[in-house]
Design a protein around this motif. Structure first.
Motif, short mmCIF file in Angstrom:
data_model
loop_
_atom_site.label_atom_id
_atom_site.label_comp_id
_atom_site.label_asym_id
_atom_site.label_seq_id
_atom_site.Cartn_x
_atom_site.Cartn_y
_atom_site.Cartn_z
N MET A 1 0.72 -1.26 0.22
CA MET A 1 0.06 0.16 0.04
C MET A 1 0.97 0.87 0.07
O MET A 1 2.02 1.27 0.82
CB MET A 1 -1.06 0.17 1.45
N GLU A 2 0.34 2.26 -0.80
CA GLU A 2 1.54 3.35 -0.71
C GLU A 2 1.21 4.64 -0.29
O GLU A 2 -0.51 4.36 -0.01
CB GLU A 2 2.00 3.30 -2.71
N PHE A 3 1.40 5.22 -0.24
CA PHE A 3 0.39 6.91 1.03
C PHE A 3 0.26 7.70 -0.36
O PHE A 3 -1.16 7.91 0.22
CB PHE A 3 2.24 7.83 1.57
N LYS A 4 0.89 7.40 -1.24
CA LYS A 4 0.00 8.21 -2.01
C LYS A 4 -1.63 7.40 -2.64
O LYS A 4 -2.30 8.99 -3.14
CB LYS A 4 0.70 8.25 -3.20
N ASP A 5 -1.72 6.24 -2.55
CA ASP A 5 -2.75 6.10 -2.38
C ASP A 5 -4.09 6.25 -1.68
O ASP A 5 -5.15 6.70 -1.87
CB ASP A 5 -2.70 4.05 -2.75
N LEU A 6 -3.27 6.76 -0.61
CA LEU A 6 -4.28 6.98 0.98
C LEU A 6 -4.65 8.06 0.98
O LEU A 6 -5.97 8.40 1.02
CB LEU A 6 -3.62 6.57 2.15
N LYS A 7 -3.69 9.59 -0.18
CA LYS A 7 -4.47 10.42 0.00
C LYS A 7 -5.49 10.64 -1.53
O LYS A 7 -6.06 11.26 -1.35
CB LYS A 7 -2.79 11.11 -0.29
N ILE A 8 -4.94 9.63 -2.54
CA ILE A 8 -5.59 9.51 -3.33
C ILE A 8 -7.67 9.14 -2.98
O ILE A 8 -8.77 10.00 -2.86
CB ILE A 8 -5.97 8.54 -4.23
N PHE A 9 -7.51 7.82 -2.14
CA PHE A 9 -8.44 7.40 -1.36
C PHE A 9 -9.00 8.84 -0.87
O PHE A 9 -10.07 9.05 -0.99
CB PHE A 9 -7.98 6.58 -0.01
N GLN A 10 -8.29 9.21 0.81
CA GLN A 10 -9.18 10.66 1.11
C GLN A 10 -9.68 11.81 0.33
O GLN A 10 -10.63 12.31 0.52
CB GLN A 10 -7.39 11.23 1.99
N SER A 11 -8.82 12.09 -0.27
CA SER A 11 -9.64 12.61 -1.50
C SER A 11 -10.74 12.46 -2.55
O SER A 11 -11.74 13.30 -2.28
CB SER A 11 -8.47 13.19 -2.48
N VAL A 12 -11.35 11.02 -3.15
CA VAL A 12 -12.43 10.76 -3.25
C VAL A 12 -12.90 11.07 -1.83
O VAL A 12 -14.71 11.73 -2.36
CB VAL A 12 -12.26 9.44 -3.87
N SER A 13 -12.95 10.68 -0.64
CA SER A 13 -13.52 10.26 0.44
C SER A 13 -14.52 11.83 0.82
O SER A 13 -15.18 11.97 0.26
CB SER A 13 -12.89 9.78 1.56
N GLU A 14 -13.10 12.96 0.72
CA GLU A 14 -14.11 13.88 0.79
C GLU A 14 -14.90 14.89 -0.42
O GLU A 14 -15.45 15.74 0.35
CB GLU A 14 -12.51 14.80 1.59
N HIS A 15 -13.59 14.60 -0.89
CA HIS A 15 -15.19 15.48 -2.29
C HIS A 15 -16.31 14.59 -2.51
O HIS A 15 -17.28 15.09 -2.89
CB HIS A 15 -14.20 15.44 -3.70
N GLY A 16 -16.22 12.97 -2.85
CA GLY A 16 -17.76 12.34 -3.32
C GLY A 16 -17.61 12.72 -3.75
O GLY A 16 -18.98 12.55 -4.62
N SER A 17 -16.22 12.25 -4.90
CA SER A 17 -16.47 12.61 -6.66
C SER A 17 -14.92 12.38 -6.90
O SER A 17 -14.27 12.65 -6.52
CB SER A 17 -16.71 13.46 -6.93
#
Length: 288
Positions: A1-17
């Protein structure tokens, strides 16, 4: 698991899109989709439900979000620890109850000395703000009537006097007791004191009307909708102009502290240290 993937996950979660997340991260949408799919494959679970309006977290996605927030916080602390300087920069997330009338003076004093620090202000009720500080979602906060918490440090700024306010000059005390309470949502200590006073006065089943801002509460009181218990400092001019009227309750209901709080184990960046110093200086220089 890469840290940047968690950042992408967080961003999708926050934006809902996915599209909005891709835009905020400066990625193409296909890259975001592929990284989310790889993350789901690695964890062997579905993290998002896709629909026409965007995305929402699954139960497993919500579970990952808890861990992701902890990891992001740790990475942020590491970055601060190794890039902090005597001239503070970065961002402070500050919570406050809406009725702290002296907050603009504190923020102005800090900004004049440290213009490179960005400030984010989260307005809510004391209980919610305290929880966010305890969870390290806020760096510090200004609250009313703080109750001791094992994870939180507290500095009392001043004592506030609460006033029962109403809009009809001719209303009797018994009539006021029968009027609806115009209050913030549960977790507000002003509301708690008002409810306690009415309970002690043997008033049962008082109507409650909840508002999100002090301005709407005061405007509704002026129109005769109900009563509220608020800091005298927030209504002083309206009382003097005869737009509102006040009734003084006994000290057990009307006296409350305004407190500055922060997490005991938070990493003290230069910005955080300077902000605490500014709060203390402002308190010492102003007679409350």
């Amino acid at each position: 698991m890469e840290f940047k993937d968690l950042k992408i996950f967080q961003s999708v979660s926050e934006h809902g899109s996915i599209s909005r997340a891709a835009k905020s991260l400066n990625y193409v949408q296909s890259h975001v989709i592929s990284r989310i799919k790889l993350l789901e494959a690695e964890l062997n679970t579905q993290l998002f439900l896709r629909h026409r309006k965007g995305t929402t977290l699954t139960s497993e996605g919500k579970k990952l979000q808890v861990y992701a927030e902890q990891i992001m916080k740790t990475m942020n602390d590491i970055d601060k620890a190794f890039h902090d300087t005597e001239q503070p920069s970065g961002r402070l997330d500050i919570g406050t109850v809406e009725t702290i009338t002296r907050l603009p003076g504190i923020l102005s004093m800090f900004r004049k000395s440290y213009p490179d620090v960005s400030l984010s202000i989260d307005s809510n009720v004391t209980d919610t703000i305290t929880e966010k500080v305890a969870d390290k979602k806020l760096d510090c906060a200004f609250v009313a009537g703080f109750v001791q918490h094992p994870s939180i440090s507290r500095a009392e700024l001043f004592k506030e006097k609460l006033m029962l306010v109403y809009g009809d000059e001719n209303a009797t005390l018994d009539e006021l007791k029968e009027m609806p309470m115009l209050v913030f949502k549960p977790g507000c200590n002003y509301r708690r004191n008002l409810e306690r006073w009415l309970s002690d006065e043997k008033v049962e089943g008082a109507a409650i009307v909840e508002f999100g801002t002090l301005e709407t509460i005061l405007g509704s009181i002026k129109s005769g909708l109900g009563i509220s218990l608020v800091p005298e400092s927030t209504v002083k001019s309206a009382l003097e102009r005869g737009e509102l009227f006040g009734y003084e309750l006994s000290a057990e209901y009307s006296e409350i502290s305004t407190d500055f709080i922060w997490h005991k184990e938070t990493y003290m960046t230069t910005a955080m240290n300077k902000f605490i110093q500014t709060v203390q200086e402002y308190r010492d220089e102003n007679v409350f």
